[in-house]
Enzyme design. Sequence first.
Site, PDB file in Angstrom:
ATOM      1  N   ASP A  88       6.791  55.697 102.325  1.00 28.24           N
ATOM      2  CA  ASP A  88       5.508  56.602 102.601  1.00 28.24           C
ATOM      3  C   ASP A  88       5.748  57.721 103.478  1.00 28.24           C
ATOM      4  OD1 ASP A  88       3.961  54.936 100.972  1.00 28.24           O
ATOM      5  OD2 ASP A  88       3.476  53.499 102.377  1.00 28.24           O
ATOM      6  N   TYR A 134       7.880  49.188  91.647  1.00 21.87           N
ATOM      7  CA  TYR A 134       8.862  48.887  92.806  1.00 21.87           C
ATOM      8  C   TYR A 134      10.079  49.604  92.238  1.00 21.87           C
ATOM      9  CZ  TYR A 134       6.539  44.537  93.532  1.00 21.87           C
ATOM     10  OH  TYR A 134       5.563  43.487  93.844  1.00 21.87           O
TER      11      TYR A 134
END
Length: 394
Positions: free
Chosen positions: A131, A283
Amino acid sequence: MKVLYAQSGGVTSVINASAYGILDEAQKAGLEVYVGIHGISGVLKENLLKINGKSIDGLKYTPSAAFGSCRRKLKSQEDINKLFEIFEKYEIEYFFYNGGNDSMDTAWKLYTEAKKRNTPLKVIGVPKTIDNDLPYTDHCPGYGSAAKYVAIAIMEATLDLRSMYVDSTRVFVMEIMGRHAGWLVAAAGLGWLNGIGADIILFPEVPFNKEKFLDKVDETIRKKGYCSIAVSEGIRYPDGFFVADMGYTDSFGNRQLGGVGFTIAGMIRSELSLKTHVAIPDYLQRSGRHIASRTDIEEAEGVGRQAVKLALDGISGVMVTINRISDNPYKIEYSTIELNKVADKTKYLPEEFHKDFEVTEKYFKYAKPLIEGELFPEFKNGLPNYTIFKEVDG
């Protein structure tokens, strides 16, 4: 002297490079090294693995958390007391916690408890997150490789769309991770460095305006015939509600998000009557080691080695940071920030890095060095030969 290392939170394709840096540096210093299986959750169960004598070279080329991760906050004094009983039992003097915002909160609590107890335990936070939202560091290990994956994926998908749009799918939507900060979805614009990328990017920092968005899709279709879109899972309406809130929270207390790509595609189909296709890398974007960034891998290892050096110098209660000295040539140095200044804090994508539905030249300048270079894993039987510790299972 003994070391304990553990991994926490959402994984990355280079977190094990940090593990390698820590474990190798510690062993070179003559320390006895343990890892916690599945993070702090495993430590609480005394599920520890002694590393000395084991082969760790392959960690540098293996994605995800080789020793298992967890999503657990320290919420009770009982858990903290239990951890310190284990630290004392195993004579742990150095604890390295490799994670993101919430993990730094755990590290901070252990550091403050160690000070209160006047124990010799040194606690160092080692950053990782795709992130890229940890404050006080230029960027986070894990981001460069995830950004590279996203950029390549949207480039290739857009080329597919460009080939087929005449009498097939007109709009492609890719849903990208990123709850609050738009760093990763911004990477969908990097392909424009090579001539093709996302036509529209929806950032979580920008309130979602349905009418303005649909107008942009319509304009792009009329201009090009097709439209590729990258949307962050965390986009919100102007009232603050997530566009794709699933109605419950995860173990860290965060709202569980999912399906925003299908929500956006549904709007396009119903309002513009265009055939759409949705992809959710999920993922894959955080564990795509086969196309990881060399810069990212080397820096992930670097923050790990730096953490050990700091601890051996008697420093505690800090997270390792990366400071950018120059863009061209790209050069960085390692520094530190107090754990409490990072714990549970979020660094958002700056306004100067995005405008409307696009990224800016300033973002290109920032991100380009982070995705450069490759360091491929060894291949066996036509597939990556990753390092797997059997002790993590069961």
